[in-house]
Design a protein around this motif. Structure first.
Motif, PDB file in Angstrom:
ATOM      1  N   THR A  57      27.782  -1.543 -24.878  1.00 36.91           N
ATOM      2  CA  THR A  57      28.189  -2.341 -23.552  1.00 36.91           C
ATOM      3  C   THR A  57      27.725  -3.723 -24.057  1.00 36.91           C
ATOM      4  O   THR A  57      26.610  -3.851 -24.645  1.00 36.91           O
ATOM      5  N   PRO A  58      28.325  -4.842 -23.614  1.00 37.94           N
ATOM      6  CA  PRO A  58      29.504  -4.979 -22.725  1.00 37.94           C
ATOM      7  C   PRO A  58      30.731  -4.480 -23.323  1.00 37.94           C
ATOM      8  O   PRO A  58      30.964  -4.598 -24.593  1.00 37.94           O
ATOM      9  N   LEU A  59      31.679  -3.702 -22.504  1.00 36.06           N
ATOM     10  CA  LEU A  59      32.763  -3.628 -23.241  1.00 36.06           C
ATOM     11  C   LEU A  59      33.645  -4.554 -23.686  1.00 36.06           C
ATOM     12  O   LEU A  59      33.584  -5.558 -23.237  1.00 36.06           O
ATOM     13  N   GLN A  60      34.492  -4.134 -24.657  1.00 37.37           N
ATOM     14  CA  GLN A  60      35.416  -5.445 -25.275  1.00 37.37           C
ATOM     15  C   GLN A  60      36.612  -5.116 -24.879  1.00 37.37           C
ATOM     16  O   GLN A  60      37.402  -3.897 -24.731  1.00 37.37           O
ATOM     17  N   ALA A  61      37.783  -6.061 -25.113  1.00 39.09           N
ATOM     18  CA  ALA A  61      38.946  -5.956 -24.843  1.00 39.09           C
ATOM     19  C   ALA A  61      39.661  -5.158 -26.216  1.00 39.09           C
ATOM     20  O   ALA A  61      39.234  -5.340 -27.215  1.00 39.09           O
ATOM     21  N   PRO A  62      40.791  -4.232 -25.945  1.00 38.67           N
ATOM     22  CA  PRO A  62      41.532  -4.434 -24.516  1.00 38.67           C
ATOM     23  C   PRO A  62      40.769  -3.410 -23.725  1.00 38.67           C
ATOM     24  O   PRO A  62      39.994  -2.302 -24.054  1.00 38.67           O
ATOM     25  N   LEU A  63      40.562  -3.308 -22.605  1.00 43.89           N
ATOM     26  CA  LEU A  63      39.865  -2.928 -21.559  1.00 43.89           C
ATOM     27  C   LEU A  63      40.538  -1.918 -20.894  1.00 43.89           C
ATOM     28  O   LEU A  63      41.815  -1.985 -20.541  1.00 43.89           O
ATOM     29  N   ASP A  64      40.099  -0.451 -20.794  1.00 45.75           N
ATOM     30  CA  ASP A  64      40.560   0.648 -20.087  1.00 45.75           C
ATOM     31  C   ASP A  64      40.884   0.350 -18.722  1.00 45.75           C
ATOM     32  O   ASP A  64      39.957  -0.122 -18.016  1.00 45.75           O
ATOM     33  N   ALA A 110      39.091   5.029 -22.688  1.00 49.63           N
ATOM     34  CA  ALA A 110      39.899   4.486 -23.748  1.00 49.63           C
ATOM     35  C   ALA A 110      39.494   3.250 -24.574  1.00 49.63           C
ATOM     36  O   ALA A 110      38.854   2.119 -23.720  1.00 49.63           O
ATOM     37  N   HIS A 111      39.687   2.818 -25.749  1.00 56.29           N
ATOM     38  CA  HIS A 111      39.164   1.735 -26.455  1.00 56.29           C
ATOM     39  C   HIS A 111      37.852   1.021 -26.294  1.00 56.29           C
ATOM     40  O   HIS A 111      37.579   0.096 -26.915  1.00 56.29           O
TER      41      HIS A 111
END
Length: 140
Positions: A57-64, A110-111
């Protein structure tokens, strides 16, 4: 802090007029600054706290899309506070259950990149070279 949802995401789920009504705390017909940002930041931090043990984290694009939905649902609930309805509370609880499932490995995002602590699927053993082995003890 990365925000995983936007005002547009909430408007798509709950309607522009309803969102504006919740964000206009002083009744002047304009969304009050920072109200939605606080709710989204809090919801995004909650997501990170649940999934951080499994995903980087933080999650990166593309975001589920499930993450955007989770943050929008939590932010909407937070905007209502003590005025939240039973369906809102149930949606919030459903999102928390989903996040617990992600944290426990029963659900996936995902992703998203696995964090270092959960990237390997099997335990690893590290030990010094043994002093006694079948080879060194074969004459005994």
């Amino acid at each position: 802090m990365t925000a995983y949802a936007t005002q547009t995401d909430l408007e798509a789920r709950y309607g522009t007029d309803r969102v504006l009504q919740r964000l206009d705390r002083d009744g002047d017909g304009v969304a009050d600054a920072g109200v939605l940002d606080k709710a989204i930041a809090s919801a995004s931090a909650t997501v990170d706290s649940y999934i951080g043990s499994r995903y980087a984290t933080p999650l990166q694009a593309p975001l589920d899309p499930a993450i955007t939905e989770a943050v929008a649902t939590m932010a909407w609930y937070l905007l209502w506070g003590s005025d939240a309805t039973d369906p809102m509370q149930k949606d919030y609880s459903r999102v928390l259950k989903f996040l617990r499932d992600v944290s426990d490995g029963r659900a996936k995002i995902a992703h998203a990149e696995l964090s270092g602590s959960s990237a390997s699927a099997s335990p690893q053993i590290v030990a010094p070279t043994p002093i006694f082995s079948r080879e060194t003890l074969k004459d005994f």
